[in-house]
Design a protein around this motif. Structure first.
Motif, PDB file in Angstrom:
ATOM      1  N   SER A   1       0.831  -1.190   0.000  1.00  0.00           N
ATOM      2  CA  SER A   1       0.000   0.000   0.000  1.00  0.00           C
ATOM      3  C   SER A   1       0.879   1.259   0.000  1.00  0.00           C
ATOM      4  O   SER A   1       0.593   2.230  -0.711  1.00  0.00           O
ATOM      5  CB  SER A   1      -0.907  -0.066   1.230  1.00  0.00           C
ATOM      6  N   PHE A   2       1.964   1.221   0.782  1.00  0.00           N
ATOM      7  CA  PHE A   2       2.882   2.363   0.859  1.00  0.00           C
ATOM      8  C   PHE A   2       3.450   2.700  -0.524  1.00  0.00           C
ATOM      9  O   PHE A   2       3.609   3.871  -0.884  1.00  0.00           O
ATOM     10  CB  PHE A   2       4.026   2.018   1.827  1.00  0.00           C
ATOM     11  N   LEU A   3       3.775   1.667  -1.296  1.00  0.00           N
ATOM     12  CA  LEU A   3       4.369   1.871  -2.630  1.00  0.00           C
ATOM     13  C   LEU A   3       3.313   2.023  -3.721  1.00  0.00           C
ATOM     14  O   LEU A   3       3.639   2.338  -4.863  1.00  0.00           O
ATOM     15  CB  LEU A   3       5.276   0.694  -2.996  1.00  0.00           C
ATOM     16  N   ASN A   4       2.058   1.771  -3.354  1.00  0.00           N
ATOM     17  CA  ASN A   4       0.986   1.654  -4.345  1.00  0.00           C
ATOM     18  C   ASN A   4       1.347   0.643  -5.432  1.00  0.00           C
ATOM     19  O   ASN A   4       1.218   0.917  -6.629  1.00  0.00           O
ATOM     20  CB  ASN A   4       0.634   3.017  -4.955  1.00  0.00           C
ATOM     21  N   ALA A   5       1.814  -0.513  -4.986  1.00  0.00           N
ATOM     22  CA  ALA A   5       2.040  -1.628  -5.915  1.00  0.00           C
ATOM     23  C   ALA A   5       0.712  -2.320  -6.167  1.00  0.00           C
ATOM     24  O   ALA A   5      -0.234  -2.167  -5.387  1.00  0.00           O
ATOM     25  CB  ALA A   5       3.041  -2.607  -5.318  1.00  0.00           C
TER      26      ALA A   5
END
Ligand code: PMP
Length: 404
Positions: free
Chosen positions: A77-81
């Motif tokens: 979620s942090f990387l928006n992967a």
């Protein structure tokens, strides 16, 4: 309001003294200090949950596995992967880059094939490729930088040819503070059908990164530089590449079935995670990412940009000051030398005043050659630093300069 007073209280170490002076910690580029929530989450896991992950049917093992996989989702979620299949836990940026050089290199690069790096790379993004060079006879091409410390885009475009297989560049220079437009790097590479690895060691702690916006094929970062624990990092990679790359190491976790004749490998991302992972550090990393997200990376960025501008302005007025790196987008890293004062002398004397800075080549010797220096002093800021601390640094530099 950026509540710096309360933020500082989250980091017990900031309250300590060094040589009788309040600590001024300006070595965040090397590693960051840890907030209470990170240390407490890890202690709690060791005290109350500890068991090996992915293996046990028992209660604790399942709880530990849940925490570890929840941490992977936090990273995603942090990387928006797009998927947790794209998130591989490693020991840090260095291991992430080595994994790509080794496994992508194994699958897709042959003698005479080329990788494009930049002149401002950290050794981890140079030597990993040199190891592949020694194994396979690949060639390393280098994007030069201009005197402001920015990539030379025309030169970059000219480096592509039929043998180019990979571009691997840093998002932010750990020496110059240059923020590279990695979207532009990716667009140009993709126009040539070439994938890109971005070294995010120095970007992730300072501003939000979005894999969909950047479009890179691989992205690496370290937990310890973003207020998380040591010994854990991340390699993001698009499934289309991960699927076709061989494993990095062999062992437990990364297999489906093993006989002495033949082994089938586990699905992504476990194919790249041999052995017992640092499942406590993954929890710590997740809490660190939650922590910076709660403060807000946009607000952290604004705070650190303010500090950087203030420091550049105040330091720029010190007689004999040379600052390295004048990119239009400049992150919270300032490399400098004053007159003929050796970087080590400056660093040692500042340390006596309680100010922690980095000295030396910063694992970027080729960049030092380009700058024509042996090393620099580097002050790098974190979310808990203040203008008052910059004042202490400036006063300290002036005191040292007077001594010489
Ligand atoms: N790349 C850059 C730009 C860095 O600044 C660093 C750490 N100094 C690394 C890679 C390596 O990170 P680690 O030591 O955490 O693997």
């Amino acid at each position: 309001m950026y509540d710096i007073e309360n933020i500082r209280k989250d980091f017990p170490i900031l309250g300590r003294e060094v040589y009788g002076h309040p600590l001024v910690y300006f070595d965040n580029g090397a590693t960051t200090q840890k907030p209470r929530c990170v240390v407490e989450a890890m202690t709690d896991e060791y005290y109350n949950v500890n068991a090996n992950v992915h293996r046990g049917v028992h209660f604790l093992s399942q709880k530990a596995t849940e925490l570890h996989e929840a941490a992977r989702e936090t990273v995603r979620s942090f990387l928006n992967a797009r998927s947790t299949s794209e998130i591989v836990f490693t020991r840090g940026t260095t291991e992430s880059i080595n994994l790509v050089a080794s496994c992508f290199g194994e699958a897709f690069m042959h003698e005479g094939d080329e990788v494009i790096l930049s002149e401002m790379e950290h050794h981890s993004n140079i030597v990993s490729w040199q190891l592949l060079q020694a194994r396979k006879g690949i060639k390393i091409r280098v994007i030069p930088i201009n005197d402001d410390g920015e990539l030379m885009w025309d030169e970059y475009e000219r480096l592509f040819n039929a043998h180019t297989r990979m571009v691997s560049v840093t998002h932010v220079s750990n020496v110059l503070g240059t923020v590279n437009s990695v979207r532009r790097v990716v667009d140009i590479a993709h126009d040539h059908g070439v994938p890109v690895l971005v070294d995010g060691a120095q970007s992730t702690p300072h501003f939000a990164v979005d894999m969909q916006a950047i479009g890179a094929d691989f992205f690496a970062f370290s937990g310890h530089k973003i207020y998380g624990p040591t010994g854990i990092g991340v390699l993001y990679g698009k499934e289309q590449w991960f699927d076709r790359m061989p494993p990095y190491m062999g062992g437990g976790e990364m297999i489906q079935h093993v006989t002495f004749e033949h082994t089938t490998f586990n699905e992504l991302p476990f194919k790249f995670e041999a052995g017992t992972p640092d499942y406590v550090a993954s929890t710590g990393l997740a809490r660190a990412l939650d922590y910076v997200s709660r403060i807000g990376l946009d607000r952290i960025y604004a705070h650190e940009q303010d500090l950087t501008r203030y420091a550049l302005e105040r330091m720029g007025r010190i007689p004999g000051m040379r600052i390295f790196g004048h990119a239009s987008e400049h992150d919270a890293v300032i490399s400098f030398l004053v007159g003929h004062i050796h970087h080590l002398d400056m660093g040692t004397l500042l340390d006596r005043l309680g100010i922690a800075v980095r000295t030396g080549h910063h694992c970027a010797e080729p960049l030092m050659h380009r700058l024509g220096v042996e090393g620099t002093v580097r002050a790098s800021f974190g979310l808990y630093n203040t203008r008052e601390e910059v004042d202490v640094l400036v006063d300290g530099i002036e005191r040292v300069a007077k001594m010489f």
